[in-house]
Design a protein around this motif. Sequence first.
Motif, PDB file in Angstrom:
ATOM      1  N   LEU A 189      45.244  38.512  37.373  1.00 50.35           N
ATOM      2  CA  LEU A 189      44.713  39.810  36.967  1.00 50.35           C
ATOM      3  C   LEU A 189      43.255  39.712  36.543  1.00 50.35           C
ATOM      4  N   VAL A 190      42.927  38.711  35.741  1.00 50.81           N
ATOM      5  CA  VAL A 190      41.546  38.532  35.286  1.00 50.81           C
ATOM      6  C   VAL A 190      40.625  38.285  36.478  1.00 50.81           C
ATOM      7  N   SER A 191      41.104  37.550  37.465  1.00 53.67           N
ATOM      8  CA  SER A 191      40.267  37.220  38.626  1.00 53.67           C
ATOM      9  C   SER A 191      39.912  38.446  39.455  1.00 53.67           C
ATOM     10  N   GLY A 192      40.698  39.527  39.317  1.00 47.72           N
ATOM     11  CA  GLY A 192      40.402  40.731  40.084  1.00 47.72           C
ATOM     12  C   GLY A 192      39.825  41.875  39.286  1.00 47.72           C
ATOM     13  N   ALA A 193      39.923  41.806  37.960  1.00 46.92           N
ATOM     14  CA  ALA A 193      39.515  42.937  37.124  1.00 46.92           C
ATOM     15  C   ALA A 193      38.010  43.134  37.125  1.00 46.92           C
ATOM     16  N   PRO A 194      37.540  44.379  37.118  1.00 48.51           N
ATOM     17  CA  PRO A 194      36.097  44.643  37.047  1.00 48.51           C
ATOM     18  C   PRO A 194      35.535  44.199  35.691  1.00 48.51           C
ATOM     19  N   PRO A 195      34.225  43.926  35.632  1.00 48.25           N
ATOM     20  CA  PRO A 195      33.605  43.616  34.342  1.00 48.25           C
ATOM     21  C   PRO A 195      33.832  44.753  33.352  1.00 48.25           C
ATOM     22  N   GLY A 196      34.156  44.393  32.126  1.00 45.73           N
ATOM     23  CA  GLY A 196      34.366  45.392  31.089  1.00 45.73           C
ATOM     24  C   GLY A 196      35.799  45.825  30.907  1.00 45.73           C
ATOM     25  N   THR A 197      36.688  45.455  31.821  1.00 44.72           N
ATOM     26  CA  THR A 197      38.101  45.800  31.672  1.00 44.72           C
ATOM     27  C   THR A 197      38.738  44.936  30.596  1.00 44.72           C
ATOM     28  N   ARG A 198      39.500  45.554  29.719  1.00 44.10           N
ATOM     29  CA  ARG A 198      40.216  44.818  28.690  1.00 44.10           C
ATOM     30  C   ARG A 198      41.613  44.484  29.186  1.00 44.10           C
ATOM     31  N   LEU A 199      42.051  43.239  28.939  1.00 48.68           N
ATOM     32  CA  LEU A 199      43.372  42.800  29.372  1.00 48.68           C
ATOM     33  C   LEU A 199      44.190  42.348  28.169  1.00 48.68           C
ATOM     34  N   VAL A 200      45.403  42.885  28.061  1.00 46.65           N
ATOM     35  CA  VAL A 200      46.316  42.564  26.964  1.00 46.65           C
ATOM     36  C   VAL A 200      47.600  42.016  27.568  1.00 46.65           C
ATOM     37  N   HIS A 230      47.938  49.154  22.254  1.00 46.42           N
ATOM     38  CA  HIS A 230      46.599  49.231  22.842  1.00 46.42           C
ATOM     39  C   HIS A 230      46.516  50.146  24.056  1.00 46.42           C
ATOM     40  N   GLY A 231      47.593  50.831  24.423  1.00 43.99           N
ATOM     41  CA  GLY A 231      47.576  51.674  25.604  1.00 43.99           C
ATOM     42  C   GLY A 231      46.878  52.999  25.354  1.00 43.99           C
ATOM     43  N   PRO A 232      46.836  53.851  26.368  1.00 44.56           N
ATOM     44  CA  PRO A 232      47.424  53.667  27.697  1.00 44.56           C
ATOM     45  C   PRO A 232      46.541  52.800  28.599  1.00 44.56           C
ATOM     46  N   TYR A 233      47.131  52.376  29.732  1.00 45.68           N
ATOM     47  CA  TYR A 233      46.470  51.418  30.618  1.00 45.68           C
ATOM     48  C   TYR A 233      46.319  51.986  32.029  1.00 45.68           C
ATOM     49  N   ASP A 234      45.322  51.467  32.728  1.00 44.32           N
ATOM     50  CA  ASP A 234      45.176  51.785  34.150  1.00 44.32           C
ATOM     51  C   ASP A 234      46.204  51.036  34.994  1.00 44.32           C
ATOM     52  N   LEU A 235      46.604  49.848  34.515  1.00 42.31           N
ATOM     53  CA  LEU A 235      47.569  49.015  35.234  1.00 42.31           C
ATOM     54  C   LEU A 235      48.473  48.341  34.213  1.00 42.31           C
ATOM     55  N   ARG A 252      39.384  50.181  32.976  1.00 42.11           N
ATOM     56  CA  ARG A 252      39.374  50.213  31.510  1.00 42.11           C
ATOM     57  C   ARG A 252      40.368  49.248  30.883  1.00 42.11           C
ATOM     58  N   GLY A 253      41.639  49.330  31.261  1.00 42.42           N
ATOM     59  CA  GLY A 253      42.632  48.530  30.574  1.00 42.42           C
ATOM     60  C   GLY A 253      43.782  48.102  31.455  1.00 42.42           C
ATOM     61  N   ILE A 254      44.216  46.848  31.261  1.00 45.50           N
ATOM     62  CA  ILE A 254      45.345  46.265  31.966  1.00 45.50           C
ATOM     63  C   ILE A 254      46.251  45.617  30.930  1.00 45.50           C
ATOM     64  N   ALA A 255      47.558  45.729  31.127  1.00 37.70           N
ATOM     65  CA  ALA A 255      48.498  45.036  30.243  1.00 37.70           C
ATOM     66  C   ALA A 255      49.612  44.427  31.069  1.00 37.70           C
ATOM     67  N   GLU A 256      50.175  43.338  30.546  1.00 39.62           N
ATOM     68  CA  GLU A 256      51.368  42.749  31.148  1.00 39.62           C
ATOM     69  C   GLU A 256      52.310  42.296  30.040  1.00 39.62           C
ATOM     70  N   THR A 257      53.591  42.255  30.368  1.00 32.96           N
ATOM     71  CA  THR A 257      54.577  41.707  29.453  1.00 32.96           C
ATOM     72  C   THR A 257      55.080  40.393  30.036  1.00 32.96           C
TER      73      THR A 257
END
Length: 206
Positions: free
Chosen positions: A69-80, A115-120, A53-58
């Motif tokens: 991260l984008v190269s491994g994320a499943p389709p539909g996962t949002r990355l912030v 935008h959280g919470p996140y899976d990662l 569902r969701g990934i974030a990084e600082t």
Amino acid sequence: MSLQGTDAHRNADGTLPALVVRAVAAAHAHGFPYSCRPEQGRLLRLLAAGAPRGIAETGTGCGVGLAWLVSGAPPGTRLVSVERDAERVRVARQVFHGHQEVEILHGDWRRVEEHGPYDLLVLDGGGQAKGDGAADPARLLTPGGTLVVDDFTPATTWPPLFGGVPDQARLHWLEHPALHAAELRLAPDLSVVVGARPPGRDQWAE
């Protein structure tokens, strides 16, 4: 963030995802040396695969870690991703032009809370929320979610030391009551702390 992390990708070009190659080129062009290292990137890509569902990084930098991260994320996962330097935000947004699943925010790391919470959640080892107690995994992670704090020197003692005294930033996460955490050695000179927020009882039920 790692010292000379951008240059560390030079000898790995044949094995890098295309988006990572693009981000590394942007970092070189911008003169930004502090990207994550390939060892960190491969771990991030692996962990991203389990974040539906969701990934974030600082600390976006020029987008190298985000590209892993984008190269491994499943389709539909949002990355912030959040970056405090406006010029690096501009560079990273160019790298991810056309990737609608990616949002790069300008500002303090706390903007991930919007935008959280996140899976990662990946916290920049350069200091953004590394150990100041402000990043609350119980609030920022989904139950069962994973937190990564990067760019430590591998511990050789317990408690781990930094400058001859206990490393409070590392201990903050290794002993955090909301996490099951461990230090992973990625190279002789590089480790990360990885923690999981335990699922609730309802998630264990069948």
